[in-house]
Design an enzyme around this catalytic site. Structure first.
Site, PDB file in Angstrom:
ATOM      1  N   HIS A 115      38.753  -9.664  33.238  1.00 33.90           N
ATOM      2  CA  HIS A 115      38.511 -10.852  34.059  1.00 33.90           C
ATOM      3  C   HIS A 115      37.134 -10.789  34.697  1.00 33.90           C
ATOM      4  O   HIS A 115      36.603  -9.715  34.967  1.00 33.90           O
ATOM      5  CB  HIS A 115      39.599 -11.011  35.136  1.00 33.90           C
ATOM      6  CG  HIS A 115      39.820  -9.809  35.999  1.00 33.90           C
ATOM      7  ND1 HIS A 115      40.502  -8.694  35.576  1.00 33.90           N
ATOM      8  CD2 HIS A 115      39.441  -9.558  37.284  1.00 33.90           C
ATOM      9  CE1 HIS A 115      40.543  -7.802  36.566  1.00 33.90           C
ATOM     10  NE2 HIS A 115      39.904  -8.298  37.602  1.00 33.90           N
TER      11      HIS A 115
ATOM     12  N   CYS B  60      48.669 -12.413  31.946  1.00 34.88           N
ATOM     13  CA  CYS B  60      49.321 -13.051  30.799  1.00 34.88           C
ATOM     14  C   CYS B  60      50.413 -14.004  31.296  1.00 34.88           C
ATOM     15  O   CYS B  60      50.622 -15.073  30.732  1.00 34.88           O
ATOM     16  CB  CYS B  60      49.917 -12.008  29.857  1.00 34.88           C
ATOM     17  SG  CYS B  60      48.692 -11.215  28.799  1.00 34.88           S
TER      18      CYS B  60
ATOM     19  N   HIS C 155      45.219 -11.290  25.521  1.00 32.26           N
ATOM     20  CA  HIS C 155      45.141 -10.072  26.321  1.00 32.26           C
ATOM     21  C   HIS C 155      44.182  -9.046  25.722  1.00 32.26           C
ATOM     22  O   HIS C 155      44.398  -8.565  24.618  1.00 32.26           O
ATOM     23  CB  HIS C 155      46.528  -9.441  26.472  1.00 32.26           C
ATOM     24  CG  HIS C 155      46.533  -8.217  27.343  1.00 32.26           C
ATOM     25  ND1 HIS C 155      46.850  -8.263  28.682  1.00 32.26           N
ATOM     26  CD2 HIS C 155      46.207  -6.924  27.074  1.00 32.26           C
ATOM     27  CE1 HIS C 155      46.739  -7.049  29.194  1.00 32.26           C
ATOM     28  NE2 HIS C 155      46.348  -6.220  28.238  1.00 32.26           N
TER      29      HIS C 155
ATOM     30  N   ASN D  68      34.988  -5.799  36.734  1.00 31.39           N
ATOM     31  CA  ASN D  68      35.295  -4.374  36.831  1.00 31.39           C
ATOM     32  C   ASN D  68      36.010  -3.946  35.552  1.00 31.39           C
ATOM     33  O   ASN D  68      37.018  -4.540  35.190  1.00 31.39           O
ATOM     34  CB  ASN D  68      36.197  -4.090  38.036  1.00 31.39           C
ATOM     35  CG  ASN D  68      35.600  -4.600  39.341  1.00 31.39           C
ATOM     36  OD1 ASN D  68      34.401  -4.506  39.562  1.00 31.39           O
ATOM     37  ND2 ASN D  68      36.436  -5.171  40.193  1.00 31.39           N
TER      38      ASN D  68
HETATM   39 ZN   LIG Z   1      47.328  -9.816  29.943  1.00 28.77          ZN
END
Ligand SMILES: [Zn+2]
Length: 188
Positions: free
Chosen positions: A99, A7, A46, A86
């Site tokens: 990610h 973030c 997020h 992952n």
């Molecule tokens: Zn984040």
């Protein structure tokens, strides 16, 4: 999230080698690259895990992964690439902001996932039970129906009918393939 390192990269509070940015995603080079051009793609918003990402972001993600993989390969003259994510501690997730790794690969024949994940013999023995537990999974609706016009609706209905039939044939073929696979497995 205030204490999330990704973030902070999104908010430009800490530096990163950002090579891609749009309204929803950014892509930046991994600071500990596993290959030349090792890139991380993340949604700006997020979410901890991929299974928590809402549908509209998932759809964009597919396009972004595709486009960036293609550009990396072309610009770096890579001969292949891996895409990996992952999710959860049991899968080795470290940064708790979803990610995707894109790893450009070079040369003739490199290590594949098998190097990191050797065959799980118990899972192999239980292949039949696992299949019985899972199949069939819920179908995903990829149809985009034109919103206006009855003529369009009729046309689309016909198209949908055709696609449905094609899908049924395809899933039948896949099922047959699975059955064939199963036949050649010992004791399953
Ligand atoms: Zn984040």
């Amino acid at each position: 999230m205030t204490d999330c390192i990704f973030c902070k990269i999104v908010n430009k509070e800490i530096p990163a080698a950002i090579i891609y940015e749009d309204d929803i995603f950014i892509g930046f080079l991994d600071i500990n690259p596993r290959s030349k051009g090792h890139t991380l793609i993340i949604p700006k918003e997020h979410f901890e895990r991929y299974d928590e990402v809402p549908e509209q972001i998932q759809e964009g993600l597919g396009k972004v992964l595709h486009s960036i993989s293609k550009q990396l390969i072309e610009k770096l003259n890579a001969t292949g690439f891996n895409i990996l994510s992952n999710n959860g501690e049991s899968a080795g997730q470290v940064v708790k902001h979803v990610h995707f790794h894109i790893l450009p690969r070079y040369g003739e024949k490199g290590h594949s996932l098998e190097a990191a994940f050797p065959i799980d013999e118990q899972a192999k023995e239980e292949l039949q039970q696992t299949y019985n537990l899972l199949a069939p999974l819920q179908p995903v609706n990829h149809m985009k129906v034109a919103p206006e016009g009855i003529a369009h609706k009729e046309e689309n209905k016909e198209k949908q009918e055709n696609i449905k039939n094609e899908k049924e044939i395809k899933s039948f073929e896949e099922e047959t393939y699975l059955m064939d696979q199963r036949d050649i497995l010992p004791d399953s």
